[in-house]
Motif scaffolding. Structure first.
Motif, short mmCIF file in Angstrom:
data_model
loop_
_atom_site.label_atom_id
_atom_site.label_comp_id
_atom_site.label_asym_id
_atom_site.label_seq_id
_atom_site.Cartn_x
_atom_site.Cartn_y
_atom_site.Cartn_z
N ALA A 102 -9.31 71.00 34.64
CA ALA A 102 -7.91 71.40 34.69
C ALA A 102 -7.73 72.83 34.19
O ALA A 102 -6.93 73.60 34.73
CB ALA A 102 -7.06 70.44 33.87
N ALA A 103 -8.50 73.20 33.18
CA ALA A 103 -8.41 74.57 32.64
C ALA A 103 -8.88 75.59 33.67
O ALA A 103 -8.29 76.67 33.81
CB ALA A 103 -9.23 74.68 31.36
N LEU A 110 -8.81 75.20 36.92
CA LEU A 110 -7.77 75.23 37.95
C LEU A 110 -6.57 76.06 37.50
O LEU A 110 -6.01 76.83 38.29
CB LEU A 110 -7.32 73.80 38.27
CG LEU A 110 -8.31 72.95 39.07
CD1 LEU A 110 -7.91 71.48 39.02
CD2 LEU A 110 -8.38 73.42 40.52
N ASP A 111 -6.20 75.92 36.26
CA ASP A 111 -5.07 76.68 35.73
C ASP A 111 -5.36 78.18 35.80
O ASP A 111 -4.51 78.97 36.23
CB ASP A 111 -4.81 76.26 34.28
CG ASP A 111 -3.67 77.03 33.66
OD1 ASP A 111 -2.50 76.77 34.01
OD2 ASP A 111 -3.95 77.93 32.83
N THR A 112 -6.56 78.58 35.42
CA THR A 112 -6.94 79.99 35.48
C THR A 112 -6.93 80.52 36.91
O THR A 112 -6.61 81.69 37.15
CB THR A 112 -8.33 80.19 34.86
OG1 THR A 112 -8.29 79.75 33.49
CG2 THR A 112 -8.76 81.64 34.91
N THR A 124 -3.72 63.58 36.89
CA THR A 124 -5.14 63.35 36.69
C THR A 124 -5.41 61.85 36.78
O THR A 124 -4.69 61.06 36.17
CB THR A 124 -5.63 63.88 35.34
OG1 THR A 124 -5.39 65.29 35.27
CG2 THR A 124 -7.11 63.62 35.15
N PHE A 127 -3.50 77.39 39.70
CA PHE A 127 -2.99 76.08 40.09
C PHE A 127 -2.31 75.38 38.91
O PHE A 127 -2.75 75.49 37.76
CB PHE A 127 -4.12 75.18 40.59
CG PHE A 127 -4.70 75.62 41.91
CD1 PHE A 127 -4.15 75.18 43.10
CD2 PHE A 127 -5.79 76.48 41.95
CE1 PHE A 127 -4.67 75.58 44.32
CE2 PHE A 127 -6.32 76.89 43.17
CZ PHE A 127 -5.75 76.44 44.35
N GLU A 128 -1.26 74.66 39.23
CA GLU A 128 -0.58 73.82 38.25
C GLU A 128 -1.06 72.38 38.44
O GLU A 128 -0.93 71.81 39.53
CB GLU A 128 0.94 73.88 38.46
CG GLU A 128 1.72 72.97 37.53
CD GLU A 128 3.19 72.92 37.88
OE1 GLU A 128 3.94 72.19 37.18
OE2 GLU A 128 3.61 73.58 38.85
N VAL A 129 -1.63 71.81 37.41
CA VAL A 129 -2.12 70.43 37.47
C VAL A 129 -0.93 69.47 37.35
O VAL A 129 -0.15 69.55 36.41
CB VAL A 129 -3.15 70.16 36.37
CG1 VAL A 129 -3.52 68.69 36.33
CG2 VAL A 129 -4.40 71.01 36.60
N ALA A 154 -3.13 69.01 42.18
CA ALA A 154 -2.58 70.28 41.69
C ALA A 154 -1.83 70.97 42.82
O ALA A 154 -1.90 70.56 43.99
CB ALA A 154 -3.69 71.18 41.17
N ARG A 197 0.63 77.82 42.29
CA ARG A 197 1.87 78.39 41.80
C ARG A 197 2.45 79.38 42.81
O ARG A 197 1.73 80.18 43.39
CB ARG A 197 1.64 79.11 40.46
CG ARG A 197 1.20 78.17 39.34
CD ARG A 197 1.23 78.89 37.99
NE ARG A 197 0.67 78.07 36.94
CZ ARG A 197 -0.60 78.11 36.55
NH1 ARG A 197 -1.42 78.97 37.12
NH2 ARG A 197 -1.05 77.33 35.59
#
Length: 202
Positions: free
Chosen positions: A167-168, A170-172, A180, A175-177, A198, A201
């Motif tokens: 998830a981290a 993907l966030d970088t 899960t 993407f917004e998770v 996800a 953004r």
């Protein structure tokens, strides 16, 4: 770049893989439900990224979606074209997609990232972000573990990810998770599975 040993070893076992896992009937019902439900929320073309024998793309088309598949293993693409004539399947590298920007409403990466070394994953996710329209959806299936670590997959080395670690990344990547999911298959050697829903953004 896709690892050459991954392409070679899947090429050697493509027929076996397609026979054992190349239909929706061979898959866990929870996976079918999740992928089908996710696709229903994508309003536009879906890319089956790492489509293997083509069964997920064919399933999505059967459900009324516009879906295309891409895989780095030519033997898989050849099988998919024979098994599902009339559908689009192409040979390609997930880290260097030929599709234009904003080409897809959704990207399905169902266990197609497991053989990418952790350091290579951001480049692939950047390509997914590029070809997705703003707000586009991403569904990733993967093997879970307490840490990011390699393991001896039946074909070649793969990686487990903790849901938080993936998830981290993907966030970088922008993407917004949203969700899960985890599950484990009973047996002598249970292998925990995970999925992350996800969206890119805007």
């Amino acid at each position: 770049m896709v690892r050459h040993d991954v392409v070679r070893r899947y090429t050697e076992r493509a027929a076996e893989y397609a026979q054992r896992l190349g239909t929706i009937a061979h898959l866990h019902p929870a996976d079918e439900h999740l992928v089908t439900s996710w696709a229903a929320s994508q309003h536009g073309r879906v890319l089956d990224a790492g489509c293997g024998p083509g069964h997920w793309a064919a399933h999505l088309v059967a459900c009324g979606h516009d879906a295309v598949g891409i895989d780095a293993v030519p033997a898989f693409v050849d099988h998919a074209r024979r098994a599902y004539p009339g559908l689009q399947f192409d040979v390609g590298d997930l880290g260097a997609l030929t599709a234009p920007d904003d080409a897809f409403a959704g990207v399905l990466a169902w266990y197609s990232l497991i053989h990418h070394e952790p350091a290579a994953l951001p480049a692939v996710l950047a390509e997914f972000a590029r070809v997705l329209e703003p707000g586009g959806g991403l569904l990733v299936g993967f093997f879970t573990g307490a840490a990011v670590e390699p393991f001896d997959h039946a074909v070649t080395t793969a990686w487990r990810w903790s849901p938080a670690a993936l998830a981290a990344v993907l966030d970088t990547a922008g993407f917004e998770v949203l969700e899960t999911h985890t599950r484990s298959v009973p047996g002598d050697r249970p292998r925990p599975h995970g999925a992350i829903v996800a969206r890119l953004r805007s």
